[in-house]
Design a protein around this motif. Structure first.
Motif, short mmCIF file in Angstrom:
data_model
loop_
_atom_site.label_atom_id
_atom_site.label_comp_id
_atom_site.label_asym_id
_atom_site.label_seq_id
_atom_site.Cartn_x
_atom_site.Cartn_y
_atom_site.Cartn_z
N GLN A 187 0.81 -1.21 0.00
CA GLN A 187 0.00 0.00 0.00
C GLN A 187 0.85 1.28 0.00
OE1 GLN A 187 -3.40 0.01 -0.25
NE2 GLN A 187 -3.29 2.24 -0.45
N ASN A 188 1.91 1.29 0.79
CA ASN A 188 2.70 2.52 0.88
C ASN A 188 3.66 2.72 -0.28
OD1 ASN A 188 4.61 0.61 1.42
ND2 ASN A 188 5.22 1.42 3.43
N GLN A 189 3.54 1.85 -1.29
CA GLN A 189 4.39 1.98 -2.48
C GLN A 189 3.69 2.73 -3.62
OE1 GLN A 189 7.71 0.96 -2.63
NE2 GLN A 189 7.33 0.68 -0.44
N ILE A 190 2.47 3.21 -3.38
CA ILE A 190 1.76 3.97 -4.41
C ILE A 190 2.32 5.39 -4.46
CG2 ILE A 190 -0.47 4.90 -5.15
CD1 ILE A 190 -1.83 2.57 -3.83
N VAL A 191 2.66 5.83 -5.66
CA VAL A 191 3.25 7.16 -5.86
C VAL A 191 2.34 7.97 -6.79
CG1 VAL A 191 5.24 8.45 -6.69
CG2 VAL A 191 5.57 6.22 -5.58
N PRO A 192 1.80 9.11 -6.35
CA PRO A 192 1.01 9.95 -7.26
C PRO A 192 1.88 10.45 -8.41
CG PRO A 192 0.74 10.62 -4.97
CD PRO A 192 1.89 9.66 -5.00
N THR A 193 1.28 10.59 -9.58
CA THR A 193 2.03 11.05 -10.74
C THR A 193 1.14 11.92 -11.63
OG1 THR A 193 3.32 10.33 -12.67
CG2 THR A 193 1.42 8.99 -12.08
N SER A 194 1.78 12.79 -12.38
CA SER A 194 1.06 13.59 -13.38
C SER A 194 1.20 12.99 -14.77
CB SER A 194 1.60 15.03 -13.38
OG SER A 194 3.00 15.04 -13.66
N LYS A 195 1.91 11.86 -14.86
CA LYS A 195 2.04 11.17 -16.15
C LYS A 195 0.66 10.75 -16.64
CE LYS A 195 6.57 9.08 -15.20
NZ LYS A 195 7.27 7.76 -15.05
N ARG A 196 0.54 10.64 -17.95
CA ARG A 196 -0.75 10.25 -18.53
C ARG A 196 -0.88 8.72 -18.51
NH1 ARG A 196 -3.86 13.86 -20.19
NH2 ARG A 196 -5.10 12.37 -21.40
N LEU A 200 -3.09 1.80 -12.90
CA LEU A 200 -1.96 1.71 -11.98
C LEU A 200 -0.82 1.03 -12.72
CD1 LEU A 200 -1.28 2.26 -8.91
CD2 LEU A 200 -1.67 -0.20 -8.60
N GLU A 201 0.34 1.64 -12.73
CA GLU A 201 1.49 1.07 -13.42
C GLU A 201 2.65 0.91 -12.46
OE1 GLU A 201 2.60 3.00 -17.00
OE2 GLU A 201 0.65 2.67 -17.97
N ARG A 202 3.38 -0.20 -12.64
CA ARG A 202 4.51 -0.49 -11.76
C ARG A 202 5.81 -0.07 -12.41
NH1 ARG A 202 6.34 -6.12 -11.70
NH2 ARG A 202 8.31 -5.23 -12.42
N ASP A 203 6.73 0.40 -11.60
CA ASP A 203 8.07 0.67 -12.08
C ASP A 203 8.70 -0.63 -12.56
OD1 ASP A 203 10.44 2.59 -12.18
OD2 ASP A 203 11.26 0.95 -10.97
N PHE A 204 9.52 -0.56 -13.60
CA PHE A 204 10.11 -1.77 -14.17
C PHE A 204 11.04 -2.47 -13.18
CE2 PHE A 204 13.30 -4.00 -16.81
CZ PHE A 204 12.45 -4.82 -17.53
#
Length: 430
Positions: A187-196, A200-204
């Motif tokens: 849960q605490n790994q969610i990062v808000p982003t302004s990317k389009r 929900l997308e995960r870092d590679f």
């Protein structure tokens, strides 16, 4: 008596001529449907129709050409699972050492995944206060050979591991404006982003998840997490209430084996829903049963050299699911494999593993008819669509078939509709 005998002979002769004429008409109908002026002339198509009773090839086109099979690869995994695993999974190999239980995962995919009956870990963990986990028996990497690198955040590309939990997937739930991840460990790994990004997308390279609340769509309910032994022991501690530690010791020769789950539900789910994760873990369990290591390549090599050494064409088989574009099979080898399944299992039992046209699985919305006539496994990815299985004709005959298409520039649904037209010709005319 002579006149009567001559009259019966004439009737028989006429019937044979009519039968031959009908058979020729049916053959010509297939020739036209798959010929130079047909839809299928615009891309590479391989087809074979095989009479399971007479063991005779009724029709073929390019049946000797190797074509990417996509998820019809799972027919190979099904066959290997039935002959090697038989009726139960491989779950753990273990050694008791005082208050510590040393375990090596064997690939069982069922722990906290879907609706499978759960392994009763307490039977093995018992009164041990410490669980020492090792993955030293895993030879194959988390991602398969030839998988698309940019599929890593789609649920159909979950990682392989020796002791998976939650199917190596994070579940996504939306609660008002907030996203909730299960297990809550992430849960605490969610990062808000302004990317389009609309999902929900995960870092590679890490388990950081990006979320744009202003344009979030939320169609994807699951996303793979980056698996590791360190993450497993933390998730396993939360589930079992025991202390887990990671220590990659080699598997000793003197150990015990735990087979915790029934195999049939896993096979049905893999086939009906074309579950890639289950297919990959099944090959891990097959390798574990044979060699006490999790080595997909070695398990495939064993199957090809033993149970599949009579295929008409050497297959290029590299994974359990068909995600890899390195898999290549010919239609006639697919038919040979299907015949093996047909001879191995009662027909009613085999059909329970297959999607049924208009009824179940990946064929629920296609090949619809008052009486089901297609029992098969589908396989599709961009530019490829294949169908392999059993067709029941109106004359009461059973035919094995493989219908493989590749290198087309339009949606797979377009090809599927044309395939359906051809299979109706088979159903009605053979």
């Amino acid at each position: 008596m002579i006149k009567r005998g001559f009259f019966l002979f004439l009737i028989l002769l006429v019937q044979q001529q009519l039968s031959a004429q009908i058979k020729q008409e049916n053959y010509l109908a297939l020739e036209k449907a798959l010929g130079p002026e047909s839809f299928f002339n615009g891309h590479l198509t391989g087809f074979m129709l095989y009479d399971l009773d007479s063991q005779h090839v009724e029709f073929e086109k390019n049946s000797q050409i190797r074509i990417l099979p996509a998820s019809t690869t799972k027919l190979f995994t099904l066959f290997a699972s039935l002959v090697i695993l038989q009726d139960s999974t491989q779950t753990l190999r273990y050694v008791s050492a005082g208050d510590t239980l040393k375990i090596w995962g064997s690939g069982d995919p069922t722990w906290k995944y879907k609706e499978f009956a759960q392994p009763d870990f307490q039977k093995v963990l018992g009164n041990h206060s410490v669980i020492q986990y090792s993955d030293a028996n895993q030879v194959s990497p988390a991602l398969g050979y030839g998988w698309q690198w940019d599929d890593y955040y789609y649920d159909y590309s979950a990682e392989r591991s020796s002791l998976p939990i939650y199917g190596n997937l994070v579940q996504i739930q939306k609660n008002g404006a907030k996203l909730e991840l299960l297990p809550s460990f992430f849960q605490n790994q969610i990062v808000p982003t302004s990317k389009r990004v609309k999902e929900l997308e995960r870092d590679f390279h890490s388990n950081r998840f990006y979320y744009n609340p202003s344009i979030y769509v939320g169609r994807e309910r699951f996303i793979p997490f980056l698996s590791s032994p360190e993450i497993l022991v933390q998730l396993a501690e939360a589930e079992t209430g025991k202390r887990w530690i990671y220590k990659p010791e080699p598997l000793p020769s003197d150990h015990l084996v735990w087979r915790a789950s029934a195999l049939t539900p896993i096979l049905k789910e893999m086939m009906q829903e074309s579950d890639n994760f289950l297919a990959e873990q099944l090959l891990f369990m097959i390798s574990d049963r044979l060699f006490q290591t999790l080595d997909t390549e070695r398990a495939i090599e064993y199957m090809v050299k033993t149970y599949l050494n009579d295929l008409p064409d050497q297959p290029k088989w590299v994974d359990g699911s068909g995600l890899s574009r390195h898999n290549l099979f010919t239609p006639r080898s697919m038919v040979t494999l299907f015949e093996k399944l047909y001879r191995l299992l009662p027909e009613a039992e085999l059909n329970e593993y297959l999607a049924i046209g208009g009824k179940t699985g990946t064929l629920k919305n296609s090949f619809q008819a008052a009486e089901p006539y297609i029992f098969a496994k589908t396989g599709s990815m961009s530019n490829n669509y294949s169908l392999v299985g059993l067709v029941k004709t109106k004359s009461g005959k059973n035919y094995a078939f493989a219908f493989m298409n590749t290198n087309f520039p339009y949606p797979a649904s377009t090809v599927r509709k044309e395939v359906e037209k051809v299979m109706v010709i088979v159903r009605d005319g053979f």
